[in-house]
Design a protein around this motif. Structure first.
Motif, PDB file in Angstrom:
ATOM      1  N   SER A 258      -0.477   6.425   5.953  1.00 11.23           N
ATOM      2  CA  SER A 258      -0.263   7.201   7.180  1.00 11.23           C
ATOM      3  C   SER A 258      -1.065   6.519   8.278  1.00 11.23           C
ATOM      4  O   SER A 258      -1.875   5.624   8.015  1.00 11.23           O
ATOM      5  N   ALA A 259      -0.862   6.941   9.501  1.00  8.16           N
ATOM      6  CA  ALA A 259      -1.573   6.326  10.618  1.00  8.16           C
ATOM      7  C   ALA A 259      -3.089   6.486  10.464  1.00  8.16           C
ATOM      8  O   ALA A 259      -3.853   5.542  10.678  1.00  8.16           O
ATOM      9  N   HIS A 260      -3.527   7.683  10.075  1.00  7.69           N
ATOM     10  CA  HIS A 260      -4.967   7.934   9.956  1.00  7.69           C
ATOM     11  C   HIS A 260      -5.558   7.191   8.760  1.00  7.69           C
ATOM     12  O   HIS A 260      -6.676   6.665   8.837  1.00  7.69           O
ATOM     13  N   LYS A 261      -4.820   7.132   7.663  1.00  9.47           N
ATOM     14  CA  LYS A 261      -5.306   6.414   6.477  1.00  9.47           C
ATOM     15  C   LYS A 261      -5.403   4.916   6.767  1.00  9.47           C
ATOM     16  O   LYS A 261      -6.358   4.247   6.360  1.00  9.47           O
ATOM     17  N   LEU A 262      -4.436   4.387   7.479  1.00 15.00           N
ATOM     18  CA  LEU A 262      -4.457   2.976   7.849  1.00 15.00           C
ATOM     19  C   LEU A 262      -5.662   2.677   8.732  1.00 15.00           C
ATOM     20  O   LEU A 262      -6.319   1.631   8.584  1.00 15.00           O
ATOM     21  N   MET A 263      -5.968   3.575   9.655  1.00 15.92           N
ATOM     22  CA  MET A 263      -7.135   3.411  10.522  1.00 15.92           C
ATOM     23  C   MET A 263      -8.409   3.379   9.675  1.00 15.92           C
ATOM     24  O   MET A 263      -9.298   2.544   9.891  1.00 15.92           O
ATOM     25  N   ASN A 264      -8.504   4.280   8.718  1.00 11.42           N
ATOM     26  CA  ASN A 264      -9.665   4.332   7.823  1.00 11.42           C
ATOM     27  C   ASN A 264      -9.827   3.006   7.087  1.00 11.42           C
ATOM     28  O   ASN A 264     -10.928   2.455   6.997  1.00 11.42           O
ATOM     29  N   TYR A 265      -8.718   2.482   6.558  1.00  9.25           N
ATOM     30  CA  TYR A 265      -8.766   1.212   5.835  1.00  9.25           C
ATOM     31  C   TYR A 265      -9.214   0.075   6.750  1.00  9.25           C
ATOM     32  O   TYR A 265      -9.995  -0.789   6.355  1.00  9.25           O
ATOM     33  N   MET A 266      -8.706   0.068   7.970  1.00 10.44           N
ATOM     34  CA  MET A 266      -9.045  -1.006   8.892  1.00 10.44           C
ATOM     35  C   MET A 266     -10.528  -0.978   9.260  1.00 10.44           C
ATOM     36  O   MET A 266     -11.181  -2.031   9.320  1.00 10.44           O
TER      37      MET A 266
ATOM     38  N   LEU B 162       0.849  -1.184   0.000  1.00 14.26           N
ATOM     39  CA  LEU B 162       0.000   0.000   0.000  1.00 14.26           C
ATOM     40  C   LEU B 162       0.892   1.245   0.000  1.00 14.26           C
ATOM     41  O   LEU B 162       1.753   1.389   0.863  1.00 14.26           O
ATOM     42  N   LYS B 163       0.658   2.117  -0.927  1.00 15.47           N
ATOM     43  CA  LYS B 163       1.502   3.305  -1.077  1.00 15.47           C
ATOM     44  C   LYS B 163       0.920   4.493  -0.305  1.00 15.47           C
ATOM     45  O   LYS B 163      -0.282   4.594  -0.089  1.00 15.47           O
ATOM     46  N   ASP B 164       1.830   5.398   0.090  1.00 15.60           N
ATOM     47  CA  ASP B 164       1.446   6.667   0.713  1.00 15.60           C
ATOM     48  C   ASP B 164       0.535   6.469   1.928  1.00 15.60           C
ATOM     49  O   ASP B 164      -0.467   7.168   2.108  1.00 15.60           O
TER      50      ASP B 164
END
Length: 445
Positions: free
Chosen positions: A363-371, A359-361
């Protein structure tokens, strides 16, 4: 043996390769049409052996000696593993004991990207550019050109076939694919004229059969969260206007919409170990927490909903830090991000899908969103499996026709109100309250 299979004897010969597995492409009458509205024109089989070649079997093609598709099914059932570009689409025409491996799904879970299937075959593209709406288009494209396109598709996925399956693959390949396939089967009844006027499908023939319109869930997204857009219509974003929602009619007697309360809040709360009660709305419980009082106005409630989403995705305003809920949210986000950076992945605890460094680019917040999206999808798949099994077992007329991110749409037959209540109980398992609304169209308010 020549690459065009035109006799039963030649077809039986393909069983020689059964232990190697094969790549399968079912050539439908038109690639632009919903698979429910197509028939099989030809079948391409490519045994997975070094130095092998593919074979094309005409079924309903204007060239060649057509064979019976049922005989082809028997040959395919002998193969231990069959690789396809899109398993859900394949299931419309072939359901057997063979294990079908979805290569589009495999690519999406390994590389978090869409599998490239566009063809460079000029003849094939010429026919589609000129006659793309013709119902039986693939039937008149020269069989040699159909074969060339299938060979090109195999060459694109040959290396992918050899890649190991990612963690969690069987959950999506075996369960998610099948439950969304089952939901698609029913289609949705519409007022055809109103539907065409307000939703403007690209070509009515692609997805409409009389009063029935067919949807198509796309499972090949980075989070595996399905989208549902086909023929220019987004079925997950039906406009709120009454004229749009009056277009939809039940095939039975009425619609029942079952909405999860504060779905993302409750999913996250379960992961962080924060207790929410089942009686009050999740958004309201957090609104009371932010304001420090029990009497919440409509204005305060509306503002709190936006704040709640902001907070569960990690953008926590300073004035709300130090509370149990926000501290646990921040700790969860930090742990996910640390695991991702040091371990190279984080894993969905329900499906075991992994988000990796591919997964490119991030961030902590983006990873949380994906999860959070992944948790929602995985729980939906589990619940869908239980609901569909229950509906099938009871033999009722009520059908599950549409899934959005946080709601299920039932098409209910009169006298089956107990079925609706049972589905509601299944959805509420584990502490996820559901609100029930009914209507004779999609204007539930």
């Amino acid at each position: 043996m020549f690459y065009i299979v035109e006799s039963s004897k030649q077809l039986e010969y393909l069983q020689v390769y059964k232990d190697f597995g094969c790549f399968l492409e079912l050539v439908e009458s038109n690639d632009n049409y919903h698979p429910k509205l197509t028939e099989i024109v030809a079948v391409y089989i490519r045994p997975i052996i070094s130095g092998g070649k593919g074979y094309i079997i005409p079924i309903h093609h204007d060239e060649g000696l057509n064979l019976n598709f049922e005989d082809v099914r028997k040959i395919l059932k002998a193969y231990k593993r069959v690789y396809v570009l899109n398993k859900k689409r394949t299931l419309y025409h072939y359901v057997g004991g063979t294990e079908l491996i979805d290569l589009g799904l495999k690519e999406a879970m390994l590389q978090f990207d869409k599998l490239e299937t566009d063809t460079s075959c000029k003849t094939y593209n010429w026919f589609y550019n000129r006659y793309g709406g013709l119902e039986n288009l693939n039937q008149i494209i020269p069989l040699t050109k159909v074969y060339e396109r299938c060979e090109e598709l195999y060459n694109k996925v040959e290396k992918l076939i050899q890649e190991p399956e990612p963690e969690g693959f069987q959950f999506y390949n075996e369960i998610a694919t099948k439950v969304y396939f089952m939901v698609e089967q029913s289609g949705l009844r519409v007022d055809k004229h109103g539907f065409s006027e307000f939703f403007k499908p690209l070509n009515e023939d692609y997805s409409l059969d009389g009063e029935t319109v067919y949807t198509q869930y796309n499972l090949y997204n980075p989070t595996s969260r399905p989208t549902n857009s086909f023929n220019g219509v987004n079925f997950l974003a039906i406009p709120k206007g009454q004229e749009f929602r009056r277009c939809w009619k039940p095939q039975n007697d009425y619609f029942a919409e079952l909405d999860f309360d504060g779905y993302h809040i409750r999913l996250v709360s379960e992961q962080i170990g924060y207790k929410l009660n089942l009686e009050d709305k999740a958004h309201l419980q957090l609104a009371k927490l932010w304001h420090g009082k029990d009497d919440i106005s409509e204005v305060e409630y509306g503002k709190a909903k936006g704040l709640n989403f902001q907070i569960i995705y990690g953008a926590i305003p300073d004035e709300y830090r130090g509370l149990e809920f926000t501290d646990k949210i921040q700790d969860y986000i930090d742990r996910l991000w640390e695991q991702f950076k040091k371990g190279g992945y984080v894993e969905n605890p329900i499906s075991h899908k992994r988000f990796t460094k591919n997964l490119k680019d991030m961030s902590a917040h983006k990873l949380m969103n994906y999860m959070v999206q992944s948790l929602e999808t995985a729980r939906n798949v589990v619940i869908l499996h239980k609901v569909l099994h229950y509906l099938f077992k009871t033999g009722c007329k009520t059908k599950l026709e549409l899934i959005t991110y946080d709601s299920f749409l039932l098409d209910v037959a009169k006298g089956e109100e107990e079925v609706v209540q049972k589905v509601k109980k299944i959805m509420e398992q584990g502490g996820y309250p559901v609100k029930l609304k009914t209507s004779d169209n999609l204007n539930f308010d």
